[in-house]
Motif scaffolding. Sequence first.
Motif, PDB file in Angstrom:
ATOM      1  N   THR A 189       5.928   1.394   7.091  1.00  0.00           N
ATOM      2  CA  THR A 189       5.202   2.408   7.867  1.00  0.00           C
ATOM      3  C   THR A 189       3.690   2.271   7.708  1.00  0.00           C
ATOM      4  OG1 THR A 189       5.328   3.954   6.010  1.00  0.00           O
ATOM      5  CG2 THR A 189       7.107   4.043   7.647  1.00  0.00           C
ATOM      6  N   ARG A 190       3.235   1.250   6.934  1.00  0.00           N
ATOM      7  CA  ARG A 190       1.797   1.072   6.670  1.00  0.00           C
ATOM      8  C   ARG A 190       1.198   0.026   7.601  1.00  0.00           C
ATOM      9  NH1 ARG A 190       3.551   1.774   1.251  1.00  0.00           N
ATOM     10  NH2 ARG A 190       3.466   4.003   0.781  1.00  0.00           N
ATOM     11  N   THR A 191      -0.088   0.142   7.857  1.00  0.00           N
ATOM     12  CA  THR A 191      -0.803  -0.798   8.721  1.00  0.00           C
ATOM     13  C   THR A 191      -1.850  -1.551   7.903  1.00  0.00           C
ATOM     14  OG1 THR A 191      -0.547   0.659  10.622  1.00  0.00           O
ATOM     15  CG2 THR A 191      -2.230  -1.043  10.786  1.00  0.00           C
ATOM     16  N   ILE A 192      -1.879  -2.873   8.110  1.00  0.00           N
ATOM     17  CA  ILE A 192      -2.889  -3.723   7.466  1.00  0.00           C
ATOM     18  C   ILE A 192      -3.811  -4.258   8.558  1.00  0.00           C
ATOM     19  CG2 ILE A 192      -3.310  -5.817   6.129  1.00  0.00           C
ATOM     20  CD1 ILE A 192      -0.623  -5.489   4.812  1.00  0.00           C
TER      21      ILE A 192
ATOM     22  N   ARG B  19       8.635   0.508  -6.375  1.00  0.00           N
ATOM     23  CA  ARG B  19       8.357   1.125  -7.681  1.00  0.00           C
ATOM     24  C   ARG B  19       8.133   0.081  -8.764  1.00  0.00           C
ATOM     25  NH1 ARG B  19       6.345   5.466  -8.842  1.00  0.00           N
ATOM     26  NH2 ARG B  19       7.639   5.884 -10.658  1.00  0.00           N
ATOM     27  N   ALA B  20       7.510  -1.045  -8.390  1.00  0.00           N
ATOM     28  CA  ALA B  20       7.211  -2.110  -9.360  1.00  0.00           C
ATOM     29  C   ALA B  20       5.727  -2.101  -9.709  1.00  0.00           C
ATOM     30  CB  ALA B  20       7.623  -3.459  -8.784  1.00  0.00           C
ATOM     31  N   THR B  21       5.179  -0.907  -9.849  1.00  0.00           N
ATOM     32  CA  THR B  21       3.760  -0.760 -10.158  1.00  0.00           C
ATOM     33  C   THR B  21       3.579  -0.243 -11.579  1.00  0.00           C
ATOM     34  OG1 THR B  21       3.881   1.388  -9.046  1.00  0.00           O
ATOM     35  CG2 THR B  21       2.960  -0.454  -7.791  1.00  0.00           C
TER      36      THR B  21
ATOM     37  N   TRP C   8       1.258  -7.701  -0.999  1.00  0.00           N
ATOM     38  CA  TRP C   8       1.927  -7.690  -2.319  1.00  0.00           C
ATOM     39  C   TRP C   8       1.845  -6.306  -2.969  1.00  0.00           C
ATOM     40  CZ3 TRP C   8      -1.245  -8.617  -7.093  1.00  0.00           C
ATOM     41  CH2 TRP C   8      -0.473  -8.768  -8.246  1.00  0.00           C
ATOM     42  N   ALA C   9       0.659  -5.675  -2.936  1.00  0.00           N
ATOM     43  CA  ALA C   9       0.488  -4.363  -3.551  1.00  0.00           C
ATOM     44  C   ALA C   9       1.300  -3.290  -2.825  1.00  0.00           C
ATOM     45  CB  ALA C   9      -0.991  -3.994  -3.569  1.00  0.00           C
ATOM     46  N   LEU C  10       1.339  -3.337  -1.498  1.00  0.00           N
ATOM     47  CA  LEU C  10       2.102  -2.348  -0.732  1.00  0.00           C
ATOM     48  C   LEU C  10       3.601  -2.490  -0.990  1.00  0.00           C
ATOM     49  CD1 LEU C  10       0.184  -2.409   2.694  1.00  0.00           C
ATOM     50  CD2 LEU C  10       0.086  -0.648   0.904  1.00  0.00           C
ATOM     51  N   GLN C  11       4.074  -3.729  -1.075  1.00  0.00           N
ATOM     52  CA  GLN C  11       5.495  -3.950  -1.340  1.00  0.00           C
ATOM     53  C   GLN C  11       5.863  -3.517  -2.762  1.00  0.00           C
ATOM     54  OE1 GLN C  11       5.730  -8.128  -0.422  1.00  0.00           O
ATOM     55  NE2 GLN C  11       6.216  -7.767   1.749  1.00  0.00           N
TER      56      GLN C  11
ATOM     57  N   ARG D 259      -0.872   3.447  -9.258  1.00  0.00           N
ATOM     58  CA  ARG D 259       0.234   3.563  -8.298  1.00  0.00           C
ATOM     59  C   ARG D 259       0.306   2.372  -7.359  1.00  0.00           C
ATOM     60  NH1 ARG D 259      -0.737   7.681  -4.749  1.00  0.00           N
ATOM     61  NH2 ARG D 259      -2.841   8.153  -5.483  1.00  0.00           N
ATOM     62  N   PHE D 260      -0.781   1.583  -7.258  1.00  0.00           N
ATOM     63  CA  PHE D 260      -0.801   0.445  -6.338  1.00  0.00           C
ATOM     64  C   PHE D 260      -1.078  -0.878  -7.051  1.00  0.00           C
ATOM     65  CE2 PHE D 260      -1.521   4.076  -3.618  1.00  0.00           C
ATOM     66  CZ  PHE D 260      -0.788   3.774  -2.486  1.00  0.00           C
TER      67      PHE D 260
END
Length: 599
Positions: free
Chosen positions: A459-462, A498-500, A490-493, A348-349
């Motif tokens: 909505t995610r934090t790095i 849905r490009a995983t 890159w993985a979060l985007q 998924r990631f």
Amino acid sequence: MRIWSSGIVLKRPPEDVSIYKESMKRIDPSSRRSIIKPVGLALAVLAVASAIVLMAWQGREMREPSELAPAHSLAYLEVPDVANVLERLSTTRWWHALAPRLGWPANLAGLGTLRHFLSFHGRALDDWMPLLRARLAVVVTGVDIADDGLTPHLAFLIQAPMASRELESWLDERLRSLADEAYRRWREDTLHHAGRTIHEFQSIETPRRIIWCVDGRTAIIANRLDVMRRIIETSDRMNPSLADQPQFQRVRAQSPPSALVFGYLTTSPIKEELQRTLWPSDRSLSPTRFIFKMLQFFFSTFDTTISYHVDIEDGLVVERTRLSWSRELRGELASLETMVPGPPATLRFIPRQCQSFTVLRLGDVERLSHEINVLLHRHLSTVASVAFQEMLLRFKRHLGLDPQDTVVDALANEIAVVEGPDSDLLFIARVKRRAKLAALIGKYLRHGGASVRTLAIGTRTIYASTHRERLAFSLVDDMLLMGPLDLVRWALQARDSRATLDADPMITRMIERYGRQAVELSIRWDHSDEERTLAHLIERLSLTLPTDDLDEIIRSLPPTLRTTSLTEDGLVSETRSPFGEFLSWLNVALLSSSGSESR
């Protein structure tokens, strides 16, 4: 009158014919049969005796290569039929894509086609034509173990269907050419052992040398004189051979008859020597050294047997490796059986544009870590056990962690390593204790006086280190993403768009068909190394192919898939790839033939 028999023409004088007919009339038919019976019986006995003598002679001259390998050899690799390998190689997808553009035949079936094909590419390959009908083997009789790696004691066996003197003359010419190419300046020595003449081509400027002799119809090439002597003594049955060993016989029986290459490896003869070299000499113990040392601990602790064979299926090279272990070891690593089958959750990631990824599905990681720790301490010597603990401490210090810090109880059952567009690595893992894992990673990112800053991606934090090699991490649901900041972003985007890989039907089909029960799963799209090797081969064969055409062929090939599964007696790894190791072997063959060409 002429009687044709096996190509021989017999002439009977005409004047004898009438006498012969009259005499035959006077002989009673039963008497005639009584004469013919003993003659026929004698001929039959003579034929059987000749066959037995011929088979015995051939048996002495052309035995199984494994009958020449010493019983305690560490590794053995055999190519039973070189011509069959090349013929089957022409059924691969990359050959079918490349052959029309280079004017190669669509199929290399038959020795005649192979000879014509090799002769077409110059004298360099033509000089090695006898190998088409040869049986080849590589034997590793021992190793020199140092802290930076292993140096094998090697021997090459070549069994060609030619007379002993013819084989010796052919090999002498080939190896002199190789010595000229490799050493420039070298000297020749000759010695004798057990009735054989051993030749040695010694470099004047380096310790390198070629040692060779011909034993019947088998050529032996070694890198050490003691290796040559052991093989000759094994050939004379002065010592037991690898073929006599029950363990080797079991492994050989498991190899399918269609296998193009067969391999065998055992660590039993060097277990004690490996344990004597376990103490880590470097203070930091980098991740690469840590992995090398862990493998050394494993192979020094358990009697490990590995079998290997290569085949071609559906136009792909299939390599299967079986690591066998005892039922006791299988029982002690029972937590591996808690692995959940099905598609990996980490897909998924993992972005579709990655060059490769590897997923480990290890069941209960905390329990597995405990089982391995108990297992090693139970089997290691006292000195090796202390060395193991010291190695773990040094590795933790390298990461900036305290001796009491442990991460395994914070991880769940799945870990993935992803190779990004620039070959940087992204680490993805399922977690079960988020707070503890975040604290440990924060300590790692602050190691060396750095600080941690936060960035928002939707909505995610790095969380990113200010100067720790651009490292960052993010916790999303039950997943940890850790690596260079650009790769985490890159993985979060990719997940948001849905490009995983979990949305790629080709990947999900491959995993469903080959990797559903795998504890390790790896897919690699990047064939750049193979493309460079292929371009080099084309150049060495004096052929031309536009770079764009080669790029197009490489892009049309499927990715390499590797799976590792747990079985009753160990682990079975299977790799399906367009090329396998064949391009590397062909490249070595061409490099070896360059001396002949220049000469």
